[in-house]
Design an enzyme around this catalytic site. Structure first.
Site, PDB file in Angstrom:
ATOM      1  N   CYS A 212       0.838  -1.196   0.000  1.00  0.00           N
ATOM      2  CA  CYS A 212       0.000   0.000   0.000  1.00  0.00           C
ATOM      3  C   CYS A 212       0.883   1.260   0.000  1.00  0.00           C
ATOM      4  O   CYS A 212       1.527   1.543  -0.994  1.00  0.00           O
ATOM      5  CB  CYS A 212      -0.981  -0.040   1.168  1.00  0.00           C
TER       6      CYS A 212
ATOM      7  N   HIS B 222      -3.337  -5.630   0.992  1.00  0.00           N
ATOM      8  CA  HIS B 222      -2.636  -5.902   2.251  1.00  0.00           C
ATOM      9  C   HIS B 222      -2.611  -7.399   2.569  1.00  0.00           C
ATOM     10  O   HIS B 222      -3.523  -7.902   3.242  1.00  0.00           O
ATOM     11  CB  HIS B 222      -3.339  -5.182   3.399  1.00  0.00           C
TER      12      HIS B 222
ATOM     13  N   GLU C 120      -0.856  -8.865   4.748  1.00  0.00           N
ATOM     14  CA  GLU C 120      -0.733  -9.034   6.203  1.00  0.00           C
ATOM     15  C   GLU C 120      -2.086  -8.953   6.904  1.00  0.00           C
ATOM     16  O   GLU C 120      -2.217  -9.388   8.058  1.00  0.00           O
ATOM     17  CB  GLU C 120       0.245  -7.997   6.774  1.00  0.00           C
TER      18      GLU C 120
END
Length: 222
Positions: free
Chosen positions: A86, A194, A196
């Site tokens: 990002c 994302h 994660e």
């Protein structure tokens, strides 16, 4: 295996990225933006999402001038690995480590939702845990995720198999639905979604886990 996660003023995904690395088996060091050097023995640098320096001037533009980014540029120039997520992807383009730019979303609105991503290549340490053609669900959260590159750059990305992920339903106007790209040596990945945030079943999905496990497998010393 050792990972360094860079922390800028305004980063808000640094701890999430660190946890995803740790769960894959990495020892993680948090590195402040004013540091001039990366820790010794780092295998990969993670540049997290957020709003570095408040996104003033342009997303990632001020962060790209920070002392630690000079070290990140040197690290990648030596063939070191890096993952920018990002805002981290925006920083990688602002430093010139990756080509192109991230523009304001076509709809001029912040978008926060899980999207479908098509894995375009499994030929990298980041994506070898997937099969080309797989569709995975990964969250996005951005206002400036509209990837742009000129025709020549796009042609090179395609010819060199450097488009890592594309959107199945383009949310932001990105050229050719691009969600993530690889460097010429395939050791740097920048992506707007994302992974994660898709690394824990308790948070709603685990489609990002394969990325971190693939990294761990590739970077584990023989």
């Amino acid at each position: 295996m050792r990972a360094a996660v860079v922390v800028f003023p305004g980063s808000n995904c640094d701890r999430d990225l660190a946890v995803a690395f740790e769960q894959a088996g990495f020892d993680v060091s948090m590195v402040w933006h004013k540091d001039a050097d990366l820790p010794q023995g780092i295998d990969i640098v993670g540049i997290p999402g957020g709003f570095s320096y408040g996104d003033y001037l342009r997303c990632g533009a001020i962060a790209a001038q920070s002392p630690i980014c000079k070290a990140v540029v040197a690290h990648t120039a030596r063939g070191g690995y890096a993952l920018g997520v990002c805002n981290g992807f925006q920083v990688l383009t602002e430093t010139g480590i990756l080509p192109g730019a991230l523009l304001r979303n076509a709809g001029l609105k912040y978008i926060c939702k899980t999207v479908g991503l098509k894995v375009e290549t499994s030929n990298s340490v980041f994506t070898e845990g997937y099969n080309a053609g797989d569709v995975i669900g990964i969250p996005i959260a951005h206002h400036d995720g509209n990837y742009y590159a000129d025709d020549e750059t796009l042609a090179a990305l395609k010819a060199e198999d450097r488009i890592a992920f594309t959107y199945t339903d383009n949310p932001n106007g990105a050229r050719d639905d691009i969600a993530g790209i690889l460097s010429a040596n395939r050791r740097v990945l920048g992506m707007m979604p994302h992974p994660e945030r898709a690394a824990d079943a308790g948070h709603g999905g685990t489609d990002g886990v394969a990325l971190f496990r693939a990294l761990a497998g590739a970077l584990t010393p023989a």
